[in-house]
Design an enzyme around this catalytic site. Sequence first.
Site, PDB file in Angstrom:
ATOM      1  N   ASP A 144      33.476  38.663  47.533  1.00 30.98           N
ATOM      2  CA  ASP A 144      33.715  38.370  48.957  1.00 30.98           C
ATOM      3  C   ASP A 144      33.043  37.076  49.413  1.00 30.98           C
ATOM      4  O   ASP A 144      32.702  36.931  50.590  1.00 30.98           O
ATOM      5  CB  ASP A 144      33.233  39.525  49.858  1.00 30.98           C
ATOM      6  N   LYS A 154      36.257  33.048  47.936  1.00 35.23           N
ATOM      7  CA  LYS A 154      36.928  32.310  46.849  1.00 35.23           C
ATOM      8  C   LYS A 154      38.385  32.008  47.198  1.00 35.23           C
ATOM      9  O   LYS A 154      38.898  30.962  46.857  1.00 35.23           O
ATOM     10  CB  LYS A 154      36.900  33.137  45.552  1.00 35.23           C
ATOM     11  N   GLY A 195      40.154  41.382  47.302  1.00 33.98           N
ATOM     12  CA  GLY A 195      40.873  41.066  48.535  1.00 33.98           C
ATOM     13  C   GLY A 195      40.543  39.637  48.912  1.00 33.98           C
ATOM     14  O   GLY A 195      39.406  39.335  49.227  1.00 33.98           O
ATOM     15  N   HIS A 196      41.525  38.763  48.794  1.00 34.34           N
ATOM     16  CA  HIS A 196      41.279  37.345  49.094  1.00 34.34           C
ATOM     17  C   HIS A 196      41.983  36.980  50.394  1.00 34.34           C
ATOM     18  O   HIS A 196      43.204  37.012  50.469  1.00 34.34           O
ATOM     19  CB  HIS A 196      41.762  36.471  47.938  1.00 34.34           C
ATOM     20  N   GLN A 238      36.035  39.288  42.467  1.00 37.79           N
ATOM     21  CA  GLN A 238      34.696  39.903  42.497  1.00 37.79           C
ATOM     22  C   GLN A 238      33.626  38.811  42.299  1.00 37.79           C
ATOM     23  O   GLN A 238      33.887  37.660  42.591  1.00 37.79           O
ATOM     24  CB  GLN A 238      34.560  41.001  41.444  1.00 37.79           C
TER      25      GLN A 238
HETATM   26  P1  IMP Z   1      35.752  49.114  41.449  1.00 27.94           P
HETATM   27  O1  IMP Z   1      35.941  47.706  40.979  1.00 27.94           O
HETATM   28  O2  IMP Z   1      36.763  49.566  42.436  1.00 27.94           O
HETATM   29  O3  IMP Z   1      35.576  50.048  40.293  1.00 27.94           O
HETATM   30  O4  IMP Z   1      34.346  49.164  42.232  1.00 27.94           O
HETATM   31  C1  IMP Z   1      33.110  48.942  41.579  1.00 27.94           C
HETATM   32  C2  IMP Z   1      32.148  48.185  42.492  1.00 27.94           C
HETATM   33  O5  IMP Z   1      32.618  46.860  42.675  1.00 27.94           O
HETATM   34  C3  IMP Z   1      32.016  48.780  43.893  1.00 27.94           C
HETATM   35  O6  IMP Z   1      30.704  48.559  44.359  1.00 27.94           O
HETATM   36  C4  IMP Z   1      32.978  47.952  44.712  1.00 27.94           C
HETATM   37  O7  IMP Z   1      32.656  47.929  46.073  1.00 27.94           O
HETATM   38  C5  IMP Z   1      32.785  46.598  44.068  1.00 27.94           C
HETATM   39  N1  IMP Z   1      33.945  45.720  44.217  1.00 27.94           N
HETATM   40  C6  IMP Z   1      35.111  45.766  43.529  1.00 27.94           C
HETATM   41  N2  IMP Z   1      35.934  44.781  43.936  1.00 27.94           N
HETATM   42  C7  IMP Z   1      35.275  44.085  44.862  1.00 27.94           C
HETATM   43  C8  IMP Z   1      35.603  42.916  45.636  1.00 27.94           C
HETATM   44  O8  IMP Z   1      36.662  42.319  45.514  1.00 27.94           O
HETATM   45  N3  IMP Z   1      34.638  42.498  46.514  1.00 27.94           N
HETATM   46  C9  IMP Z   1      33.442  43.107  46.627  1.00 27.94           C
HETATM   47  N4  IMP Z   1      33.096  44.192  45.930  1.00 27.94           N
HETATM   48  C10 IMP Z   1      34.001  44.675  45.049  1.00 27.94           C
END
Ligand code: IMP
Length: 433
Positions: free
Chosen positions: A13, A16, A40-41, A224
């Site tokens: 977040d 990017k 989410g971009h 991420q």
């Molecule tokens: P997962 O990727 O859904 O398995 O989540 C694993 C961890 O990564 C959790 O803490 C999510 O909140 C975090 N996470 C996954 N994708 C994002 C992102 O795009 N932005 C911020 N945190 C993320």
Amino acid sequence: MTVCAILGGQWGDEGKGKIVDFVAEHADVTARFSGGNNAGHTVMNPQGTFKLHLVPAGIFWPEGIGVVGNGVVVNPGALLEEIDALKVRGIDLAGRLLVSDRSHLVMPYHAKLDELAEKARGDLAIGTTGKGIGPAYTDKAARTGIRAADLLNLEALYPRLEAVLTHHNAIIEKIYQDTPLDIDEIFESCKEWAAKLGPYIGPVEHIVYDAAEAGKMVIIEGAQGMMLDLDHGTYPYVTSSHPTIGGACTGLGLLPSQIDVVLGVFKAYSTRVGSGPFLTEIFDETGDKIRHLGVDPDAREFGATTGRPRRVGWFDSVVARYSTRVNGYTSLVLTRLDVLDQFDTIKICDSYELDGKLVKDFPGNAALLERCKPIYEDFPGWDGVTAGVTKMEDLPAGARAYIERLEELVGRPIDIISTGPYRHETIEVRKIF
Ligand code: IMP
């Protein structure tokens, strides 16, 4: 021309999407390499405000194409929805988007298993996005995954799907006492995805490799952030992929020597969604204030994928130095500087303290990390605004001093500064290309 990777330096977040949209004007290819629709971009440009989850953020420039690499896990239904929603708004991706035939698919049972596993973790929940990303990567590693190429051969897909689903349904029923999923329903969806997504599936790795070899401009779009990396992040509170530079090579079939520029994107403070250590987290009303600032509701600190409030904290230079070491940033991008316009005092964490000793390097051991305390420098807020500023000389002197201090602490120059969510609210301190 250049191959440039744009990576999240913190916990995701960082903005990017906006930066990719900003730099991709002359890009021939914009390529996603990891994660899935957990990302989410948010992109705000003259065409409107867009929330992308799988489609690369460079596609708003008409000359280039977008690709989704083999390292990404693709939810076919979610991708089709995104393609359709963009089409309605005048952005047609036919012939301009290619999905790697090697990319793995996020299937309905992955989301179900994600939800059930999270519930079962109780107090130890990771706080996943619930999109099935972890279970999809688990299947990939277990050699039971379904790949995009499998949609192109439905006859061979059915028995494989049957074997995988038999296994997963046993877990759903016997471990979690929940309702099993129906193979015919899933297979019907596969047929629909094959018909609609088929034309987008192809050999992405060749296209990216050849573009790099031909000296074209390739933007590698991270998802991420470094601290969510499966190996280098705060395990087990991480995602299941590699948002780091090694993941860019593996996830696109690129050679390390083909990557010329690595930009590390950092917020001027920090945020984290989900559980896990976050040493500079702010628990008082200052945190709430940061969370709710941002002129546009789409630019406030709530997750673009889940809408969850993000945890907020001060800039952590221990994290930033660690992130720089792992990814080898050639320079940095600083985002959301404008959010700090309204504070009398801004804190920067320059090191940690552990049992009376100074810690400058990020500990890999979670138990040690838990005992670390951040050591802060108090930095005076600035008079004036940075919001919307597009030239370095127009920034308040205090903001320039803050930027210089971050550069000193991290040991890399800051080449781009974002002063607002819209594409034009950007300072290009030095030309990157
Ligand atoms: P997962 O990727 O859904 O398995 O989540 C694993 C961890 O990564 C959790 O803490 C999510 O909140 C975090 N996470 C996954 N994708 C994002 C992102 O795009 N932005 C911020 N945190 C993320």
